[in-house]
Scaffold this motif. Structure first.
Motif, PDB file in Angstrom:
ATOM      1  N   ARG A 135     -11.576 -51.825   0.384  1.00 49.74           N
ATOM      2  CA  ARG A 135     -11.683 -53.262   0.581  1.00 49.74           C
ATOM      3  C   ARG A 135     -13.130 -53.725   0.369  1.00 49.74           C
ATOM      4  N   MET A 136     -14.088 -52.958   0.903  1.00 52.05           N
ATOM      5  CA  MET A 136     -15.493 -53.317   0.730  1.00 52.05           C
ATOM      6  C   MET A 136     -15.918 -53.211  -0.733  1.00 52.05           C
ATOM      7  N   ARG A 137     -15.455 -52.187  -1.430  1.00 48.01           N
ATOM      8  CA  ARG A 137     -15.765 -52.064  -2.857  1.00 48.01           C
ATOM      9  C   ARG A 137     -15.251 -53.267  -3.636  1.00 48.01           C
ATOM     10  N   ASP A 138     -14.000 -53.629  -3.354  1.00 46.44           N
ATOM     11  CA  ASP A 138     -13.413 -54.773  -4.049  1.00 46.44           C
ATOM     12  C   ASP A 138     -14.183 -56.054  -3.751  1.00 46.44           C
ATOM     13  N   ALA A 139     -14.588 -56.230  -2.500  1.00 45.90           N
ATOM     14  CA  ALA A 139     -15.352 -57.414  -2.121  1.00 45.90           C
ATOM     15  C   ALA A 139     -16.716 -57.429  -2.810  1.00 45.90           C
ATOM     16  N   LEU A 140     -17.364 -56.278  -2.898  1.00 47.25           N
ATOM     17  CA  LEU A 140     -18.658 -56.198  -3.578  1.00 47.25           C
ATOM     18  C   LEU A 140     -18.532 -56.487  -5.071  1.00 47.25           C
ATOM     19  N   LYS A 141     -17.471 -55.987  -5.687  1.00 49.90           N
ATOM     20  CA  LYS A 141     -17.240 -56.283  -7.105  1.00 49.90           C
ATOM     21  C   LYS A 141     -17.057 -57.776  -7.310  1.00 49.90           C
ATOM     22  N   ASP A 142     -16.260 -58.387  -6.444  1.00 47.30           N
ATOM     23  CA  ASP A 142     -16.027 -59.823  -6.543  1.00 47.30           C
ATOM     24  C   ASP A 142     -17.326 -60.606  -6.335  1.00 47.30           C
ATOM     25  N   MET A 161     -19.972 -31.950  -1.206  1.00 51.53           N
ATOM     26  CA  MET A 161     -19.249 -32.962  -1.953  1.00 51.53           C
ATOM     27  C   MET A 161     -20.078 -33.339  -3.175  1.00 51.53           C
ATOM     28  N   PRO A 162     -19.542 -33.179  -4.369  1.00 54.86           N
ATOM     29  CA  PRO A 162     -20.259 -33.578  -5.566  1.00 54.86           C
ATOM     30  C   PRO A 162     -20.532 -35.087  -5.563  1.00 54.86           C
ATOM     31  N   ALA A 163     -21.642 -35.474  -6.145  1.00 54.91           N
ATOM     32  CA  ALA A 163     -22.043 -36.882  -6.143  1.00 54.91           C
ATOM     33  C   ALA A 163     -21.015 -37.759  -6.840  1.00 54.91           C
ATOM     34  N   GLU A 164     -20.349 -37.237  -7.853  1.00 57.32           N
ATOM     35  CA  GLU A 164     -19.396 -38.064  -8.587  1.00 57.32           C
ATOM     36  C   GLU A 164     -18.008 -38.121  -7.928  1.00 57.32           C
ATOM     37  N   GLU A 165     -17.802 -37.375  -6.860  1.00 53.97           N
ATOM     38  CA  GLU A 165     -16.507 -37.402  -6.181  1.00 53.97           C
ATOM     39  C   GLU A 165     -16.332 -38.724  -5.439  1.00 53.97           C
ATOM     40  N   ASP A 166     -15.188 -39.305  -5.584  1.00 50.62           N
ATOM     41  CA  ASP A 166     -14.889 -40.587  -4.961  1.00 50.62           C
ATOM     42  C   ASP A 166     -14.500 -40.375  -3.500  1.00 50.62           C
ATOM     43  N   ILE A 167     -15.236 -40.990  -2.591  1.00 49.94           N
ATOM     44  CA  ILE A 167     -15.005 -40.797  -1.154  1.00 49.94           C
ATOM     45  C   ILE A 167     -13.633 -41.335  -0.736  1.00 49.94           C
ATOM     46  N   VAL A 168     -13.188 -42.413  -1.354  1.00 47.00           N
ATOM     47  CA  VAL A 168     -11.878 -42.974  -1.002  1.00 47.00           C
ATOM     48  C   VAL A 168     -10.777 -41.969  -1.329  1.00 47.00           C
ATOM     49  N   GLU A 169     -10.843 -41.401  -2.514  1.00 44.13           N
ATOM     50  CA  GLU A 169      -9.828 -40.412  -2.899  1.00 44.13           C
ATOM     51  C   GLU A 169      -9.934 -39.159  -2.042  1.00 44.13           C
ATOM     52  N   ARG A 170     -11.140 -38.790  -1.682  1.00 45.04           N
ATOM     53  CA  ARG A 170     -11.312 -37.616  -0.821  1.00 45.04           C
ATOM     54  C   ARG A 170     -10.646 -37.837   0.535  1.00 45.04           C
ATOM     55  N   LEU A 171     -10.840 -39.003   1.113  1.00 39.27           N
ATOM     56  CA  LEU A 171     -10.213 -39.308   2.401  1.00 39.27           C
ATOM     57  C   LEU A 171      -8.691 -39.320   2.287  1.00 39.27           C
ATOM     58  N   ARG A 172      -8.193 -39.888   1.195  1.00 35.94           N
ATOM     59  CA  ARG A 172      -6.735 -39.918   1.002  1.00 35.94           C
ATOM     60  C   ARG A 172      -6.168 -38.505   0.821  1.00 35.94           C
ATOM     61  N   ARG A 173      -6.901 -37.650   0.111  1.00 36.94           N
ATOM     62  CA  ARG A 173      -6.453 -36.256  -0.054  1.00 36.94           C
ATOM     63  C   ARG A 173      -6.444 -35.521   1.285  1.00 36.94           C
ATOM     64  N   ARG A 174      -7.463 -35.762   2.099  1.00 36.72           N
ATOM     65  CA  ARG A 174      -7.504 -35.110   3.418  1.00 36.72           C
ATOM     66  C   ARG A 174      -6.309 -35.543   4.267  1.00 36.72           C
ATOM     67  N   ALA A 175      -5.997 -36.833   4.231  1.00 30.90           N
ATOM     68  CA  ALA A 175      -4.843 -37.328   4.982  1.00 30.90           C
ATOM     69  C   ALA A 175      -3.555 -36.687   4.472  1.00 30.90           C
ATOM     70  N   ALA A 176      -3.420 -36.597   3.154  1.00 25.09           N
ATOM     71  CA  ALA A 176      -2.215 -35.995   2.572  1.00 25.09           C
ATOM     72  C   ALA A 176      -2.101 -34.518   2.936  1.00 25.09           C
ATOM     73  N   ARG A 177      -3.216 -33.791   2.896  1.00 30.09           N
ATOM     74  CA  ARG A 177      -3.185 -32.369   3.270  1.00 30.09           C
ATOM     75  C   ARG A 177      -2.795 -32.201   4.737  1.00 30.09           C
ATOM     76  N   ALA A 178      -3.342 -33.049   5.591  1.00 33.36           N
ATOM     77  CA  ALA A 178      -3.006 -32.960   7.017  1.00 33.36           C
ATOM     78  C   ALA A 178      -1.525 -33.275   7.234  1.00 33.36           C
TER      79      ALA A 178
END
Length: 67
Positions: A49-56, A1-18
């Motif tokens: 959710r955790m990202r949003d909370a950390l930003k806030d 996994m490239p360092a710049e790849e977003d883990i949230v989007e990766r998980l969503r793509r895996r769910a969509a592929r499945a």
């Protein structure tokens, strides 16, 4: 996994592929595929959710330091 790849989007793509590969099992959490899809989606939601909370929190800390 490239360092710049977003883990949230990766998980969503895996769910969509499945979902695409196993449409008959995708909506049944009792199946392995359905359970994995739920886990991927739940993990992506929680990370977002955790990202949003950390930003806030960092905005609040910055305001407190400046104010």
């Amino acid at each position: 996994m490239p360092a710049e790849e977003d883990i949230v989007e990766r998980l969503r793509r895996r769910a969509a592929r499945a979902r695409d590969r196993y449409p008959d099992e995708a909506d049944d959490p009792a199946t392995l595929v359905g359970g994995l899809i739920q886990d991927y989606e739940a993990a992506a939601d929680e990370l977002q959710r955790m990202r949003d909370a950390l930003k806030d929190l960092s905005r609040q800390a910055l305001r407190a330091m400046l104010g």
